[in-house]
Write an enzyme that holds these catalytic residues in place. Structure first.
Site, short mmCIF file in Angstrom:
data_model
loop_
_atom_site.label_atom_id
_atom_site.label_comp_id
_atom_site.label_asym_id
_atom_site.label_seq_id
_atom_site.Cartn_x
_atom_site.Cartn_y
_atom_site.Cartn_z
N THR A 79 -50.60 -2.01 -11.38
CA THR A 79 -50.84 -1.04 -12.46
C THR A 79 -51.79 -1.62 -13.50
O THR A 79 -52.66 -0.91 -14.02
CB THR A 79 -49.52 -0.60 -13.12
N CYS A 80 -51.65 -2.91 -13.77
CA CYS A 80 -52.50 -3.55 -14.77
C CYS A 80 -53.96 -3.52 -14.36
O CYS A 80 -54.84 -3.26 -15.18
CB CYS A 80 -52.04 -4.99 -14.98
N SER A 81 -54.24 -3.79 -13.09
CA SER A 81 -55.61 -3.85 -12.60
C SER A 81 -56.20 -2.49 -12.23
O SER A 81 -57.41 -2.29 -12.31
CB SER A 81 -55.69 -4.74 -11.36
#
Length: 157
Positions: free
Chosen positions: A47-49
């Site tokens: 999700t972060c990337s």
């Protein structure tokens, strides 16, 4: 947990630059500035990337147009990882900060245990900081990704 209206705790974050390793006192770094600081559980994680960091990369100019002086991303990773992740994500407009020992995250009271994939990490959040004081704080519920999106904080400015 830190609250709106409170000053940031005294802590250091690291950044790897072309000039080498930089250690930033957060109070000095954010003094006199309007800052959007967002935190992710880990660099290079799904999700972060795929969504969190890219949203801030895409909307950096719009955030700056609303008076934001500095956009910073922090994670409980070292500065080497944060630099590599920022380069991989074309995040040149953002300050990529490492909280390798989680001291800043713990001082904020925003840590979480992710023993299954990484140990002690940061909760996912975004805050607006004005001259070192938190004026907005959006902390995600576990498994959620809405309150800390770039689009959400842009709408709040």
């Amino acid at each position: 947990m830190i609250q709106v209206g409170q000053k940031l705790p005294t802590a250091n974050l690291s950044q790897l630059t072309a000039d080498g390793m930089q250690t930033h006192d957060v109070n000095e770094l954010f003094a006199g500035k309007k800052v959007v600081l967002f935190a992710v559980p880990g660099a290079f994680t799904p999700t972060c990337s795929e969504a969190h960091l890219p949203g801030y990369v895409v909307l950096a100019d719009k955030l700056q147009a609303k008076g934001v002086d500095l956009i910073a991303c922090v994670a409980v990773n070292d500065a080497f990882v944060m630099k590599a992740w920022g380069e991989a994500q074309n995040a040149s407009e953002l300050l990529m900060l490492g909280d390798g020992d989680a001291s800043f995250t713990k001082a904020l009271g925003l840590e979480k245990d992710t023993a299954g994939f990484g140990g002690l990490r940061s909760q996912r959040y975004v805050m607006i900081i004005e001259d070192g004081v938190v004026t907005t704080l959006n902390v995600e519920e576990a498994g959620e990704f809405e309150a800390s999106k770039a689009e959400t904080i842009l709408a709040a400015l």
